[in-house]
Design an enzyme around this catalytic site. Structure first.
Site, PDB file in Angstrom:
ATOM      1  N   CYS A   1      30.128  46.537  36.763  1.00  0.00           N
ATOM      2  CA  CYS A   1      28.853  46.746  37.450  1.00  0.00           C
ATOM      3  C   CYS A   1      28.718  48.218  37.827  1.00  0.00           C
ATOM      4  O   CYS A   1      28.437  49.037  36.976  1.00  0.00           O
ATOM      5  CB  CYS A   1      28.731  45.830  38.660  1.00  0.00           C
ATOM      6  SG  CYS A   1      30.215  45.680  39.661  1.00  0.00           S
ATOM      7  N   SER A   2      28.934  48.562  39.089  1.00  0.00           N
ATOM      8  CA  SER A   2      28.723  49.955  39.489  1.00  0.00           C
ATOM      9  C   SER A   2      29.622  50.328  40.659  1.00  0.00           C
ATOM     10  O   SER A   2      29.216  51.099  41.524  1.00  0.00           O
ATOM     11  CB  SER A   2      27.257  50.162  39.857  1.00  0.00           C
ATOM     12  OG  SER A   2      26.896  49.245  40.880  1.00  0.00           O
ATOM     13  N   CYS A   3      30.826  49.780  40.726  1.00  0.00           N
ATOM     14  CA  CYS A   3      31.749  50.086  41.827  1.00  0.00           C
ATOM     15  C   CYS A   3      32.033  51.583  41.857  1.00  0.00           C
ATOM     16  O   CYS A   3      32.275  52.199  40.821  1.00  0.00           O
ATOM     17  CB  CYS A   3      33.042  49.298  41.666  1.00  0.00           C
ATOM     18  SG  CYS A   3      32.758  47.509  41.761  1.00  0.00           S
TER      19      CYS A   3
ATOM     20  N   CYS B   1      32.897  51.845  36.069  1.00  0.00           N
ATOM     21  CA  CYS B   1      33.026  50.445  36.464  1.00  0.00           C
ATOM     22  C   CYS B   1      32.433  49.649  35.320  1.00  0.00           C
ATOM     23  O   CYS B   1      31.220  49.658  35.128  1.00  0.00           O
ATOM     24  CB  CYS B   1      32.288  50.119  37.758  1.00  0.00           C
ATOM     25  SG  CYS B   1      32.255  48.339  38.061  1.00  0.00           S
TER      26      CYS B   1
HETATM   27 FE    FE Z   1      31.341  47.445  39.924  1.00  0.00          FE
END
Ligand code: FE
Length: 200
Positions: A111-113, A108
Site C-alpha cells: 500500500c503506502s506504509c 511499500c
Molecule cells: Fe503500506
C-alpha cells in the site's frame, strides 16, 4: 423488495474531494463527533511538525556523530526518539545505510506504509502501483527514469515497508561537505534521498 438499480450509483458526478471532505467535516462537527479545534491541531501537526526536515536532522546528526550513527543503525526507533521524533507510523524504524557499493531503496509493495514522524506524508508517486511494482521488479530501470543512474557495480537493496517496520535510507554524505555544521548538512538532505530514489 426493490430491484437493485446498479446504474443509480453512477448518475451523480462526484464532487471535488475538498467539497466532500468539507461536507463530512460539517456533519461530524454538527453531530458532536468531531471537535473542529482538535481537527485544526491535527492538520497543523501534519503541516508543521511532520516532514522530511525531521529526517534530515537525523541524517545530519549521523554524519557528524559516529556514536549516534552506530545507535541509529542498531535501533533506529530509539535513536530517532533521542531527537524528539516518533509516534504513529514510526514506532518501529529501521535505517539502512548507503555506501559506495550499496544503494538502498524503500517501497511499500502492499500500500503506502511510510515513516510519518521523519518524512511526513508520502508523495503521490510513492503510492502509485507502478512504483510499488517496479521498485521490486526493475529497481535499476525505475531509478534511472527518476533521474538516478547507478553504476553497474552498485548493488541495489529494496526494502518493503509495512505496518510493522518503516525504513529510512541513510544517504552518503555529499563530497565537499567537510566542515559543514549539522544544520548546513541537514539542508542538503532531501526527502527523495531518504526514500532512496535520489543520491546526494
Ligand atoms: Fe503500506
Amino acid at each position: 423488495m426493490t430491484v437493485h438499480d446498479h446504474d443509480a450509483h453512477h448518475e451523480a458526478p462526484l464532487a471535488p474531494v475538498e467539497a466532500r471532505v468539507a461536507a463530512i467535516e460539517r456533519v461530524l462537527t454538527e453531530r458532536g463527533l468531531l471537535d473542529a479545534a482538535v481537527l485544526d491541531d491535527v492538520v497543523a501537526h501534519f503541516e508543521n511538525d511532520l516532514g522530511p526536515m525531521n529526517g534530515a536532522k537525523v541524517i545530519a546528526r549521523a554524519w557528524v556523530d559516529p556514536d549516534y550513527k552506530r545507535r541509529l543503525l542498531a535501533d533506529a526507533t530509539v535513536a530517532i526518539a533521542e531527537l524528539g521524533f516518533g509516534g504513529p507510523e514510526g514506532e518501529h524504524m529501521v535505517v539502512v545505510e548507503n555506501t559506495p557499493r550499496v544503494h538502498n531503496l524503500v517501497v511499500c509493495t502492499l500500500c503506502s506504509c511510510y515513516p510519518w514522524p521523519v518524512l511526513g506524508l508520502p508523495p503521490r508517486w510513492y503510492k502509485a502501483p507502478a512504483y510499488r511494482a517496479r521498485a521490486v521488479r526493475e529497481p535499476r530501470a525505475l531509478l534511472a527514469e527518476m533521474g538516478t543512474d547507478l553504476p553497474d557495480g552498485v548493488e541495489i537493496r529494496v526494502w518493503d515497508s509495512s505496518a510493522e517496520v518503516r525504513y529510512l535510507v541513510l544517504p552518503e554524505r555529499p563530497a565537499g561537505s567537510d566542515g559543514y555544521s549539522a544544520d548546513e548538512l541537514a539542508s542538503l538532505v532531501t526527502r527523495d534521498s531518504m526514500i532512496g530514489v535520489e543520491r546526494l
